[in-house]
Scaffold this motif. Sequence first.
Motif, PDB file in Angstrom:
ATOM      1  N   GLN A 229       0.877  -1.170   0.000  1.00 20.26           N
ATOM      2  CA  GLN A 229       0.000   0.000   0.000  1.00 20.26           C
ATOM      3  C   GLN A 229       0.912   1.216   0.000  1.00 20.26           C
ATOM      4  N   LEU A 230       0.948   1.927  -1.108  1.00 26.13           N
ATOM      5  CA  LEU A 230       1.883   3.026  -1.253  1.00 26.13           C
ATOM      6  C   LEU A 230       1.573   4.139  -0.263  1.00 26.13           C
ATOM      7  N   SER A 231       2.598   4.807   0.161  1.00 24.46           N
ATOM      8  CA  SER A 231       2.414   5.929   1.074  1.00 24.46           C
ATOM      9  C   SER A 231       2.151   7.212   0.293  1.00 24.46           C
ATOM     10  N   GLU A 232       3.141   7.619  -0.499  1.00 27.03           N
ATOM     11  CA  GLU A 232       3.032   8.827  -1.327  1.00 27.03           C
ATOM     12  C   GLU A 232       2.539  10.028  -0.524  1.00 27.03           C
ATOM     13  N   ARG A 233       3.138  10.215   0.640  1.00 30.08           N
ATOM     14  CA  ARG A 233       2.771  11.377   1.447  1.00 30.08           C
ATOM     15  C   ARG A 233       3.933  11.746   2.359  1.00 30.08           C
ATOM     16  N   LEU A 234       3.963  12.995   2.750  1.00 29.08           N
ATOM     17  CA  LEU A 234       4.823  13.451   3.827  1.00 29.08           C
ATOM     18  C   LEU A 234       3.951  13.570   5.067  1.00 29.08           C
ATOM     19  N   ALA A 235       4.378  12.947   6.146  1.00 26.47           N
ATOM     20  CA  ALA A 235       3.601  12.994   7.391  1.00 26.47           C
ATOM     21  C   ALA A 235       4.408  12.356   8.505  1.00 26.47           C
TER      22      ALA A 235
END
Length: 384
Positions: A229-235
């Motif tokens: 499940q790709l993250s593709e986020r900054l957090a």
Amino acid sequence: MYKDKIDFFLTQISEKCNEDKGENITFSLGNGYYSLFYNNDVEIEKIEDLIDMASEASYSSFGTGSLAIIYFMRLLHNADIITDEDIESIEEDSFEFFLELLSAAADKKEYDLFTGLIGLGIYFLEIKKFDTVAKIVSYIDHLKHEKNESFFWIDHIVKEDNIIDLGLAHGQPSIISFLVECYHKGCEKETCKKLINGSVNFLKELYEQNKDSEFIFPSKLNIATGETQLSERLAWCYGDLGVTISIWKAYTVLQDEELKTMCHSIILNSSKIKANRSGVFYSQKNKCIDTGICHGTSGISHIFNKFYRIFQDEELKAAHDYWMSLTLEQLEKGVKFPYDLKNDMWVEHTGLLEGISGVGMVLLDYQYPEKAKDWDKIYLMNIG
């Protein structure tokens, strides 16, 4: 760079927290944390309200439940705001209860930071119950899975089988971070070092597979099928930033220069990502960007600032300044936080992880780091 502006918002956030009635644990804890670090002035009446909430709470979450409140009481004691007698009385009533929670979490194989072994472990570390911490380390050791020289842990909260969670909020990076804290406090050092080494080996493999990608680490991985499940986020909660925090912590134990280099490379890679590619929630209708710690602009700026203090790269300073400027721009317009994304509903609130008090803590840490020292250890971000 933003001194006058930040001082203004620090005062404004203090006023908002004082105005808030704090009728639930989330808001009251946020108010309390901010008051403690901002001016070391937490009202006794609010402390009594928190204790009442803890006694009535039907949940024990380390984020917003009775465990979080008792942990906060210990911070108040450390700051000489409540007495030895007060903390002994509070903890006497809660200790056996948390031991029961520990046993239940072990039975359910639940290691989660907020609802499982890790949050309980952080609390027991804080109160120096190292015999209990040793039990938690042993549980974590027995829950591990091994493949070659890599260790990983299966998430038993989700319905799907064979899922490895890779978020700092709920997954393997939180296990690494906790074990590092245990190691540095002299608790089960040999076992902790073994587990840290095996678990970062697992992260090294993922890094080598994806190191040329914009986003390197997935949020979740099915160890049986290899599906991610790709993250593709900054957090803070999920994605490369939280994973990198855990890798840096592992480096402080293992002193493996490869880990240091990998950490540096990942954080520099993340520093290139702008808001339109970051996954940070933005409402076109409300013209509002999420500024919270968990998955908003202040949390991102905070993490870049932490790594700038370590590596001193201008790219990291620029990334911090970029995300800080977005945070301050939103504060100038009046800050709201995502409540119901499906219906594009945003609300004001004083929570710590997802609300205005957390934003205030990030500003305080940037402006007056000596006042905010180690405030973020509750979220495993204490890396310098």
